[in-house]
Design an enzyme around this catalytic site. Structure first.
Site, PDB file in Angstrom:
ATOM      1  N   CYS A   1       6.809  10.032  -7.691  1.00  0.00           N
ATOM      2  CA  CYS A   1       7.710   8.883  -7.743  1.00  0.00           C
ATOM      3  C   CYS A   1       7.573   8.234  -9.116  1.00  0.00           C
ATOM      4  O   CYS A   1       6.511   8.304  -9.727  1.00  0.00           O
ATOM      5  CB  CYS A   1       7.306   7.906  -6.640  1.00  0.00           C
ATOM      6  SG  CYS A   1       8.111   6.306  -6.731  1.00  0.00           S
TER       7      CYS A   1
ATOM      8  N   ASP B   1      14.942 -11.737  14.473  1.00  0.00           N
ATOM      9  CA  ASP B   1      14.826 -10.982  15.715  1.00  0.00           C
ATOM     10  C   ASP B   1      14.198 -11.964  16.708  1.00  0.00           C
ATOM     11  O   ASP B   1      13.587 -12.940  16.329  1.00  0.00           O
ATOM     12  CB  ASP B   1      13.934  -9.757  15.460  1.00  0.00           C
ATOM     13  CG  ASP B   1      13.858  -8.855  16.671  1.00  0.00           C
ATOM     14  OD1 ASP B   1      14.613  -9.094  17.623  1.00  0.00           O
ATOM     15  OD2 ASP B   1      13.047  -7.914  16.661  1.00  0.00           O
TER      16      ASP B   1
ATOM     17  N   CYS C   1       8.546   4.891  -9.680  1.00  0.00           N
ATOM     18  CA  CYS C   1       8.704   3.435  -9.580  1.00  0.00           C
ATOM     19  C   CYS C   1       7.626   2.797 -10.467  1.00  0.00           C
ATOM     20  O   CYS C   1       6.678   3.468 -10.865  1.00  0.00           O
ATOM     21  CB  CYS C   1       8.606   2.992  -8.122  1.00  0.00           C
ATOM     22  SG  CYS C   1       6.931   2.845  -7.488  1.00  0.00           S
TER      23      CYS C   1
ATOM     24  N   CYS D   1       4.028   3.537  -9.380  1.00  0.00           N
ATOM     25  CA  CYS D   1       3.553   4.909  -9.553  1.00  0.00           C
ATOM     26  C   CYS D   1       3.510   5.311 -11.027  1.00  0.00           C
ATOM     27  O   CYS D   1       2.815   6.256 -11.389  1.00  0.00           O
ATOM     28  CB  CYS D   1       4.445   5.861  -8.763  1.00  0.00           C
ATOM     29  SG  CYS D   1       4.409   5.499  -7.015  1.00  0.00           S
TER      30      CYS D   1
ATOM     31  N   ASP E   1      16.575 -10.037  24.133  1.00  0.00           N
ATOM     32  CA  ASP E   1      16.908  -8.885  24.965  1.00  0.00           C
ATOM     33  C   ASP E   1      15.640  -8.350  25.643  1.00  0.00           C
ATOM     34  O   ASP E   1      14.536  -8.798  25.354  1.00  0.00           O
ATOM     35  CB  ASP E   1      17.593  -7.798  24.127  1.00  0.00           C
ATOM     36  CG  ASP E   1      16.781  -7.384  22.919  1.00  0.00           C
ATOM     37  OD1 ASP E   1      16.028  -8.229  22.385  1.00  0.00           O
ATOM     38  OD2 ASP E   1      16.872  -6.225  22.496  1.00  0.00           O
TER      39      ASP E   1
HETATM   40 ZN   LIG Z   1       6.452   4.760  -6.372  1.00  0.00          ZN
END
Ligand SMILES: [Zn+2]
Length: 540
Positions: A274, A87, A276, A279, A122
């Site tokens: 969650c 960017d 993952c 977690c 921009d």
């Molecule tokens: Zn998680």
């Protein structure tokens, strides 16, 4: 660059973007890498999330690493061998009101550090700005976009042409159509931060679709600053192919935990919703007790897991042709998202025209919010513009929907048809049976097997808007066709008298005789006799 589209649903698409450093699949989330602060190093992004493309800020790279980044190249500097997008620093202009580099310098610098996808400097429009200012940002961005071909020296870098205009939709349209004429390979929409932070998703719908309607459809569209999984499905369905997320790291710094439906404060969580690795290995209590630096790293990882899983869910929904259903599910996660879904009504024609006809799965119709979906709009347009009843058919028999689909194969309709054939053999071609049903409205018997007229499930009882919609379709149908007479088998328990009222209104307009039948039970022997009698009285 090449952009190959493999699968589509609504305006969403699964595609592949090929750049000089490799190929990556879209829709894609490009995590924002701040080269100076990296809670998760780019290499780790690849390992943990199979991340194929990242975005970093050329302005920040220049400020911190200047020539070092030029000598080593951005890939080596960040230690990442995938696709690197840069960017330009436009966001910094917005926040700090000016950067110490010129548009020319930042274009050259992105070439020098060997970015794969690069962005011109921009001028972001921002939020709650005067129209004059918005006009200026559009004009200035366009001017800089036109100068690119003079400044750039390489042809192997993909340049992004940003669309500005904020919430001045006419300016967005102008910006997009002018930008679309220039030889950019990717476009981006500058989405003001408040639109995201204040959940102004209906405004976002206006902005994205206005840009989309004015840009070449074969070019990918990047939505700047959209980093929350809550709204990925909406943005993808509207045709955004790329996102960048700095939110995963910013939220982590503030002890905020992302879910696919919103954001939670870590201190308020008793459980992690969650699975993952982060977690699974931790619970909120242990994570709260971890050192700040480690906690930030772990939260950033969790946040990215959530983001990447959401992108995968969306892709699978596109493959299955169930992106609309997924949008509706997401829309019920937050009132602002449902509001955004309702805003699509304004664009239903465009959505219908631009959405592919897929026949992969049956539709689920939950409520009137679903009346905007392309398949339903498409049926309505076809029935009103292209459909004609069989030539000899002069008596319209309107029957209520049956549980069995296709309707003409239902026990009820087969029995009726058999009786009709037995009793009035020679003149059956004068009779046309149509079913009235939600959400499609009028479903003529001879096409009721055509997708998706019998491949759907609808929630009953219908809501008031859905009943009104079906009634309106019936009225329009009777008015535009050329029957001599209408026979209606009413089911006022389901349709609250609205279908009868619509038939009356339409027949009055056309000066047609209308026979309304009320039977109890609806499909009993008595009903058959009544319908037969009504038909016999008219076919003579
Ligand atoms: Zn998680």
């Amino acid at each position: 660059m090449s952009f190959e589209i493999r699968d589509r649903h609504l305006l969403g698409r699964i595609g592949k973007i090929k750049t000089k450093s490799g190929v990556f699949e879209t829709p894609a989330l490009l995590p924002v890498i701040n080269p100076a602060v990296q809670p998760i190093p780019p290499k780790k992004m690849r390992e943990l999330f199979n991340c194929e493309a990242l975005i970093t800020n050329a302005y920040i790279v220049k400020k911190h690493f200047a020539d070092r980044a030029v000598h080593r190249g951005i890939h080596k500097l960040l230690d990442f061998d995938g696709v690197l997008m840069t960017d330009s620093g436009a966001y910094q202009i917005l926040v700090y009101g000016g950067v110490e580099v010129s548009p020319e310098e930042i274009v050259s610098y992105q070439e020098e550090i060997n970015a794969d996808i690069a962005t011109i400097l921009d001028v972001p429009t921002g939020w709650e700005v005067l129209r004059e200012h918005a006009q200026h940002t559009v004009k200035e961005t366009l001017k800089r976009a036109k100068e690119l071909s003079r400044i750039k020296t390489r042809d192997d870098i993909v340049w992004v042409g940003p669309v500005q205009g904020g919430n001045y939709l006419d300016l967005v349209a102008k910006s997009a159509s002018e930008m679309g004429k220039l030889p950019f390979e990717i476009h981006a929409l500058g989405s003001p931060t408040p639109v995201m932070e204040q959940y102004l998703f209906d405004t976002l719908v206006d902005m994205i679709l206005t840009a989309k309607m004015n840009l070449p459809l074969d070019r990918p569209l990047h939505l700047f600053g959209a980093g929350h999984p809550l709204m990925f499905a909406l943005a993808v369905a509207l045709g955004c192919d790329l996102f960048d997320s700095a939110a995963y790291a910013i939220y982590a710094r503030e002890d905020r935990y992302m879910t696919e439906y919103g954001t939670e404060k870590l201190r308020e969580l008793a459980y992690f919703p969650c699975s993952c690795p982060i977690c699974t290995r931790n619970d909120p209590k242990t994570l709260k007790e971890t050192s700040r630096k480690e906690r930030q790293k772990l939260l950033a990882q969790h946040n990215l897991y959530v983001c990447f899983s959401e992108i995968k869910r969306i892709k699978q929904a596109i493959v299955e042709g169930r992106l609309w259903e997924y949008l509706e599910i997401k829309a019920h996660g937050h009132p602002s998202l449902l509001q955004a879904l309702k805003r699509l009504k304004k664009y239903e024609d465009y959505l219908e025209r631009s959405s592919p006809v897929t026949k992969r799965s049956g539709l689920f119709f939950f409520s009137s919010a679903g009346l905007t979906r392309p398949e339903i709009v498409r049926h309505r347009k076809r029935i009103l513009a292209n459909y004609s009843p069989p030539k000899e058919a002069k008596i319209l028999v309107l029957l209520p929907q049956t549980t069995t689909k296709p309707f003409h194969k239902s026990e009820e309709q087969r029995r009726l048809w058999k009786t009709i054939e037995q009793e009035i053999a020679v003149k059956v071609s004068r009779i046309h049976i149509c079913t009235y049903a939600a959400p499609f409205g009028v479903v003529p018997a001879e096409i009721d097997e055509v997708y998706p007229l019998s491949q759907y499930e609808a929630t009953v009882p219908f809501d008031a808007e859905t009943i009104d919609y079906v009634a309106e379709q019936i009225e329009n149908y009777i008015v535009k066709t050329n029957y001599d007479r209408v026979i209606l088998l009413e089911n006022s328990e389901v349709w609250k008298g609205k279908i009868a009222a619509a038939c009356k209104k339409a027949c009055r307009k056309r000066g047609l005789p209308l026979t309304m039948l009320k039977t109890k039970p609806l499909w009993g022997k008595n009903a058959l006799n009544k319908i037969l009698k009504a038909i016999q009285e008219t076919v003579v």
